[in-house]
Design a protein around this motif. Structure first.
Motif, PDB file in Angstrom:
ATOM      1  N   ARG A   1       0.818  -1.213   0.000  1.00 47.84           N
ATOM      2  CA  ARG A   1       0.000   0.000   0.000  1.00 47.84           C
ATOM      3  C   ARG A   1       0.852   1.264   0.000  1.00 47.84           C
ATOM      4  NH1 ARG A   1      -4.444   0.002  -2.214  1.00 47.84           N
ATOM      5  NH2 ARG A   1      -5.163   1.772  -0.978  1.00 47.84           N
ATOM      6  N   LYS A   2       2.039   1.162  -0.560  1.00 48.71           N
ATOM      7  CA  LYS A   2       2.899   2.322  -0.710  1.00 48.71           C
ATOM      8  C   LYS A   2       2.590   3.000  -2.035  1.00 48.71           C
ATOM      9  CE  LYS A   2       7.765   3.708  -0.984  1.00 48.71           C
ATOM     10  NZ  LYS A   2       9.176   3.237  -0.957  1.00 48.71           N
ATOM     11  N   SER A   3       2.397   4.312  -1.995  1.00 47.59           N
ATOM     12  CA  SER A   3       2.036   5.056  -3.193  1.00 47.59           C
ATOM     13  C   SER A   3       3.213   5.113  -4.165  1.00 47.59           C
ATOM     14  CB  SER A   3       1.612   6.477  -2.817  1.00 47.59           C
ATOM     15  OG  SER A   3       1.339   7.238  -3.972  1.00 47.59           O
ATOM     16  N   TYR A   4       2.877   4.988  -5.460  1.00 47.86           N
ATOM     17  CA  TYR A   4       3.882   5.038  -6.521  1.00 47.86           C
ATOM     18  C   TYR A   4       3.238   5.661  -7.755  1.00 47.86           C
ATOM     19  CZ  TYR A   4       7.011   3.427 -10.225  1.00 47.86           C
ATOM     20  OH  TYR A   4       7.852   3.373 -11.300  1.00 47.86           O
ATOM     21  N   PHE A   5       4.018   6.428  -8.506  1.00 52.61           N
ATOM     22  CA  PHE A   5       3.477   7.107  -9.682  1.00 52.61           C
ATOM     23  C   PHE A   5       4.058   6.521 -10.961  1.00 52.61           C
ATOM     24  CE2 PHE A   5       2.703  10.067  -6.289  1.00 52.61           C
ATOM     25  CZ  PHE A   5       1.486  10.669  -6.624  1.00 52.61           C
ATOM     26  N   LEU A   6       3.160   6.084 -11.846  1.00 46.29           N
ATOM     27  CA  LEU A   6       3.562   5.599 -13.159  1.00 46.29           C
ATOM     28  C   LEU A   6       3.828   6.792 -14.072  1.00 46.29           C
ATOM     29  CD1 LEU A   6       0.823   2.840 -13.679  1.00 46.29           C
ATOM     30  CD2 LEU A   6       3.056   2.614 -12.560  1.00 46.29           C
ATOM     31  N   ASP A   7       4.805   6.665 -14.967  1.00 48.80           N
ATOM     32  CA  ASP A   7       5.107   7.765 -15.888  1.00 48.80           C
ATOM     33  C   ASP A   7       3.863   8.155 -16.684  1.00 48.80           C
ATOM     34  OD1 ASP A   7       7.699   7.859 -15.066  1.00 48.80           O
ATOM     35  OD2 ASP A   7       8.566   6.961 -16.854  1.00 48.80           O
ATOM     36  N   ILE A   8       3.302   7.180 -17.411  1.00 56.79           N
ATOM     37  CA  ILE A   8       2.110   7.414 -18.228  1.00 56.79           C
ATOM     38  C   ILE A   8       1.239   6.165 -18.173  1.00 56.79           C
ATOM     39  CG2 ILE A   8       1.198   7.939 -20.526  1.00 56.79           C
ATOM     40  CD1 ILE A   8       3.959   9.210 -21.149  1.00 56.79           C
ATOM     41  N   ALA A   9       0.036   6.304 -17.680  1.00 52.04           N
ATOM     42  CA  ALA A   9      -0.904   5.188 -17.643  1.00 52.04           C
ATOM     43  C   ALA A   9      -1.857   5.302 -18.821  1.00 52.04           C
ATOM     44  CB  ALA A   9      -1.679   5.180 -16.337  1.00 52.04           C
ATOM     45  N   TYR A  10      -2.094   4.180 -19.485  1.00 47.16           N
ATOM     46  CA  TYR A  10      -3.060   4.114 -20.572  1.00 47.16           C
ATOM     47  C   TYR A  10      -4.179   3.197 -20.110  1.00 47.16           C
ATOM     48  CZ  TYR A  10      -4.904   3.142 -25.290  1.00 47.16           C
ATOM     49  OH  TYR A  10      -5.708   3.005 -26.402  1.00 47.16           O
ATOM     50  N   THR A  11      -5.397   3.738 -19.989  1.00 46.22           N
ATOM     51  CA  THR A  11      -6.499   2.989 -19.381  1.00 46.22           C
ATOM     52  C   THR A  11      -7.729   2.944 -20.290  1.00 46.22           C
ATOM     53  OG1 THR A  11      -7.317   4.966 -18.251  1.00 46.22           O
ATOM     54  CG2 THR A  11      -5.709   3.611 -17.061  1.00 46.22           C
ATOM     55  N   PRO A  12      -7.609   2.316 -21.470  1.00 43.34           N
ATOM     56  CA  PRO A  12      -8.777   2.153 -22.338  1.00 43.34           C
ATOM     57  C   PRO A  12      -9.719   1.102 -21.763  1.00 43.34           C
ATOM     58  CG  PRO A  12      -6.950   0.904 -23.203  1.00 43.34           C
ATOM     59  CD  PRO A  12      -6.413   1.648 -22.015  1.00 43.34           C
ATOM     60  N   PRO A  13     -10.893   0.908 -22.350  1.00 37.06           N
ATOM     61  CA  PRO A  13     -11.834  -0.088 -21.817  1.00 37.06           C
ATOM     62  C   PRO A  13     -11.290  -1.514 -21.824  1.00 37.06           C
ATOM     63  CG  PRO A  13     -12.957   1.410 -23.308  1.00 37.06           C
ATOM     64  CD  PRO A  13     -11.491   1.700 -23.442  1.00 37.06           C
ATOM     65  N   PHE A  14     -10.277  -1.787 -22.652  1.00 33.54           N
ATOM     66  CA  PHE A  14      -9.816  -3.167 -22.794  1.00 33.54           C
ATOM     67  C   PHE A  14      -8.563  -3.497 -21.997  1.00 33.54           C
ATOM     68  CE2 PHE A  14      -8.474  -0.599 -26.449  1.00 33.54           C
ATOM     69  CZ  PHE A  14      -7.088  -0.700 -26.385  1.00 33.54           C
ATOM     70  N   GLY A  15      -8.124  -2.634 -21.069  1.00 35.21           N
ATOM     71  CA  GLY A  15      -6.962  -3.021 -20.284  1.00 35.21           C
ATOM     72  C   GLY A  15      -6.287  -1.864 -19.578  1.00 35.21           C
ATOM     73  N   LEU A  16      -5.223  -2.207 -18.838  1.00 29.73           N
ATOM     74  CA  LEU A  16      -4.415  -1.234 -18.114  1.00 29.73           C
ATOM     75  C   LEU A  16      -2.970  -1.374 -18.586  1.00 29.73           C
ATOM     76  CD1 LEU A  16      -5.816  -1.872 -14.511  1.00 29.73           C
ATOM     77  CD2 LEU A  16      -6.335   0.087 -15.979  1.00 29.73           C
ATOM     78  N   PHE A  17      -2.372  -0.269 -19.022  1.00 24.16           N
ATOM     79  CA  PHE A  17      -1.024  -0.302 -19.564  1.00 24.16           C
ATOM     80  C   PHE A  17      -0.184   0.797 -18.919  1.00 24.16           C
ATOM     81  CE2 PHE A  17      -3.996  -1.891 -22.644  1.00 24.16           C
ATOM     82  CZ  PHE A  17      -3.390  -3.016 -23.172  1.00 24.16           C
ATOM     83  N   ASN A  18       1.026   0.432 -18.516  1.00 23.92           N
ATOM     84  CA  ASN A  18       1.964   1.392 -17.949  1.00 23.92           C
ATOM     85  C   ASN A  18       3.067   1.634 -18.973  1.00 23.92           C
ATOM     86  OD1 ASN A  18       3.686   2.920 -16.315  1.00 23.92           O
ATOM     87  ND2 ASN A  18       4.658   1.088 -15.470  1.00 23.92           N
ATOM     88  N   VAL A  19       3.175   2.870 -19.457  1.00 23.51           N
ATOM     89  CA  VAL A  19       4.169   3.220 -20.471  1.00 23.51           C
ATOM     90  C   VAL A  19       5.254   4.045 -19.788  1.00 23.51           C
ATOM     91  CG1 VAL A  19       4.534   4.216 -22.751  1.00 23.51           C
ATOM     92  CG2 VAL A  19       2.288   3.301 -22.147  1.00 23.51           C
TER      93      VAL A  19
END
Length: 222
Positions: free
Chosen positions: A64-82
């Motif tokens: 439960r430690k907070s972390y920031f992804l550079d760029i999150a892509y969150t379309p209806p079909f999935g979760l992607f971390n770029v």
């Protein structure tokens, strides 16, 4: 400003307006030159928009430690971390504990449904075509499944992906071996793809033996 600059300014301002406190401060200091270059050289040429993108997106690790992804892509079909990785900040300056934490964090995010896409700053700056090709390859299958320009069955969609992975014209025997089909059924599926304009038949004499992806079909994949 050109089209990218205008769109990027609007994109960042929209997310700044929607945030407060540490999440807003993190966006101001975290979305830097490398992340912007990733969007400009890699993302924008492929998509031409920032729909479903979130810069400096907050997630939590298994503790439960907070972390920031550079760029999150969150379309209806999935979760992607770029992610954009600079050698100095992500490798050279990393000690053993940070290295272990980074691996465990990525594994945890993968386990809960995130797909991790990592690009080096050097490639983003000097070889962006490699990054664009990999981005298309990673997202292509999901975009294909959501494409509505053709009415395709699941078997037809999977057939296109199989043909792409083979890297050569596909034969009925390839379908027979991959899907345990009889030859007649395999040929019927391939012929149906020809009729829909998605495959090009290749003949040897009077017999069609191979089928290759057409350029328009590759656009569906990518």
């Amino acid at each position: 400003m050109d089209t990218f600059e205008r769109a990027h300014t609007v994109f960042i301002e929209k997310h700044l307006d929607a945030r407060s406190g540490e999440r807003r401060a993190r966006l101001l200091r975290g979305h830097g030159f490398g992340e912007k270059l990733l969007l400009e050289n890699v993302w924008w040429p492929v998509f031409g928009h920032f729909d479903h993108l979130h810069p400096e997106f907050e997630v939590y690790d298994r503790n439960r430690k907070s972390y920031f992804l550079d760029i999150a892509y969150t379309p209806p079909f999935g979760l992607f971390n770029v992610e954009c990785h600079g050698y100095q900040s992500h490798i050279k300056d990393m000690d053993r504990e940070k290295f272990s934490y980074s691996l465990n964090r990525d594994t945890f995010l993968t386990a809960i449904g995130w797909k991790m896409l990592h690009f080096s700053f050097d490639d983003i700056k000097d070889r962006p075509e490699i990054c664009r090709s990999l981005l298309k390859l990673a997202l292509g299958p999901y975009l294909l499944r959501k494409d509505d320009r053709h009415s395709l069955t699941k078997a037809e969609k999977d057939l296109l992906l199989l043909a792409w992975r083979l890297g050569r014209p596909i034969r009925p025997i390839d379908l027979c071996e991959a899907w345990k089909l009889n030859f007649r059924t395999a040929r019927k599926l391939l012929t149906g793809m020809v009729l829909k304009g998605l495959l090009q038949p290749i003949s040897r004499g009077t017999t069609i033996r191979y089928y290759e992806l057409k350029k328009e079909t590759l656009d569906l994949l990518f």
